[in-house]
Design an enzyme around this catalytic site. Structure first.
Site, short mmCIF file in Angstrom:
data_model
loop_
_atom_site.label_atom_id
_atom_site.label_comp_id
_atom_site.label_asym_id
_atom_site.label_seq_id
_atom_site.Cartn_x
_atom_site.Cartn_y
_atom_site.Cartn_z
N ASP A 133 -5.31 -5.50 -5.78
CA ASP A 133 -4.19 -6.43 -5.65
C ASP A 133 -4.73 -7.82 -5.29
O ASP A 133 -5.82 -7.94 -4.74
CB ASP A 133 -3.20 -5.99 -4.56
N LYS A 186 5.01 -0.11 -14.44
CA LYS A 186 6.34 -0.69 -14.19
C LYS A 186 6.72 -1.62 -15.33
O LYS A 186 5.90 -2.44 -15.78
CB LYS A 186 6.30 -1.50 -12.89
N GLY A 230 0.77 -1.25 0.00
CA GLY A 230 0.00 0.00 0.00
C GLY A 230 0.80 1.30 0.00
O GLY A 230 0.22 2.36 0.23
N TRP A 270 2.18 3.01 -2.52
CA TRP A 270 1.73 3.93 -3.58
C TRP A 270 0.33 4.46 -3.26
O TRP A 270 0.00 5.60 -3.55
CB TRP A 270 1.71 3.23 -4.95
N ASP A 304 2.24 -0.85 -10.42
CA ASP A 304 3.55 -1.30 -9.91
C ASP A 304 3.51 -2.82 -9.79
O ASP A 304 4.33 -3.42 -9.10
CB ASP A 304 3.79 -0.65 -8.54
C1 LIG Z 1 6.10 -4.41 -6.05
S1 LIG Z 1 4.59 -4.90 -5.31
C2 LIG Z 1 3.70 -3.39 -5.31
C3 LIG Z 1 4.13 -2.44 -4.23
C4 LIG Z 1 3.18 -1.28 -4.08
N1 LIG Z 1 3.26 -0.36 -5.20
C5 LIG Z 1 3.44 -0.50 -2.82
O1 LIG Z 1 3.85 0.67 -2.91
O2 LIG Z 1 3.23 -1.03 -1.71
C6 LIG Z 1 3.84 -5.78 -6.62
C7 LIG Z 1 2.41 -6.25 -6.34
O3 LIG Z 1 1.85 -6.79 -7.54
C8 LIG Z 1 0.84 -7.70 -7.12
N2 LIG Z 1 0.37 -8.56 -8.21
C9 LIG Z 1 1.09 -9.48 -8.89
N3 LIG Z 1 0.32 -10.10 -9.80
C10 LIG Z 1 -0.93 -9.56 -9.69
C11 LIG Z 1 -2.17 -9.78 -10.35
N4 LIG Z 1 -2.27 -10.69 -11.33
N5 LIG Z 1 -3.25 -9.05 -9.98
C12 LIG Z 1 -3.14 -8.13 -8.99
N6 LIG Z 1 -1.98 -7.87 -8.32
C13 LIG Z 1 -0.89 -8.57 -8.67
C14 LIG Z 1 1.52 -8.47 -6.00
O4 LIG Z 1 0.56 -9.12 -5.18
C15 LIG Z 1 2.29 -7.36 -5.29
O5 LIG Z 1 1.58 -6.89 -4.17
#
Ligand SMILES: C[S@@+](CC[C@H](N)C(=O)[O-])C[C@H]1O[C@@H](n2cnc3c(N)ncnc32)[C@H](O)[C@@H]1O
Length: 198
Positions: A72, A152, A52, A54, A112
């Site tokens: 997410d 990203k 969370g 962002w 992201d």
């Molecule tokens: C790098 S983290 C994001 C960090 C976030 N921007 C923050 O500031 O806390 C990447 C996220 O992408 C999510 N993710 C990966 N595949 C996904 C999907 N198919 N649908 C939704 N979320 C996904 C992961 O669960 C993870 O929480």
């Protein structure tokens, strides 16, 4: 290598101090400082939002008259009256309908999203591009004319170049940016699209 770890620690410690849920929050702050993607009062869709960081930063930018919708697979650990949290897969066609229940159109789409990395580059890049494509498809369906995106990406590979070329056709200006909070040897970069033209 050592310096790189120290830099990582610096952002981690700062995130803790400021109460940010992730060091990723600094990446969005850097992007916002440079590109002004989020204005006060707008609706932001944050894809791949957990835990969370962002979302926290976006809530600050939109202010109390704006709105943030965070999506997410995992729970987003933020609460606010103007925040909607949807636990869903961004690659699933039903997710867009779930989002539409809360906003027919949005002004900014952030992604992201990243897969769990296996360490096998050829596999990881394919999985990641599926997420980037899913975010772009959602943006094409929900973004208001003139809206902005941040997605990203990971450097390298023809698919990434083809993706950037495709997105360029739909935005007034597209930039590729490495944030200051991105780890030095990481291939991570962000596509910033300003001024969507449906
Ligand atoms: C790098 S983290 C994001 C960090 C976030 N921007 C923050 O500031 O806390 C990447 C996220 O992408 C999510 N993710 C990966 N595949 C996904 C999907 N198919 N649908 C939704 N979320 C996904 C992961 O669960 C993870 O929480």
């Amino acid at each position: 290598m050592r310096k790189h770890r120290v830099l990582g620690d610096h952002f981690y410690k700062r995130a803790k101090k400021l109460g940010y849920l992730s060091r990723a929050a600094f990446k969005l702050e850097d992007i916002q400082r440079k590109f002004r993607v989020i204005r006060k009062g707008v609706t932001v869709l944050d894809l791949g939002a957990a835990p969370g960081g962002w979302t926290q930063v976006s809530l600050g930018y939109v202010g109390k008259h704006g709105k943030v919708i965070s999506v997410d697979l995992s729970p987003v650990k933020v609460d606010a009256p103007n925040l909607v949290k949807i636990q869903a897969d961004i690659t699933s066609p039903e997710t867009i309908e779930k989002i539409k229940k809360h906003a027919e159109k949005v002004d900014v789409v952030l992604s992201d999203a990243a897969p769990h990395l296996s360490g096998i580059w050829e596999y990881d890049i394919v999985k990641h591009m599926e997420l980037a494509e899913a975010a772009y498809n959602i943006a094409c369906k929900l973004l208001s004319p003139g809206g902005n995106i941040v997605i990203k990406l990971f450097e390298g590979g023809e698919e990434v170049q083809a993706f950037i070329t495709k997105v360029r056709r739909r935005f007034r200006r597209v930039s590729i940016y490495r944030t200051k909070a991105t780890r030095k040897h990481s291939r991570e970069m962000y596509l910033i699209g300003i001024g969507y033209s449906p």
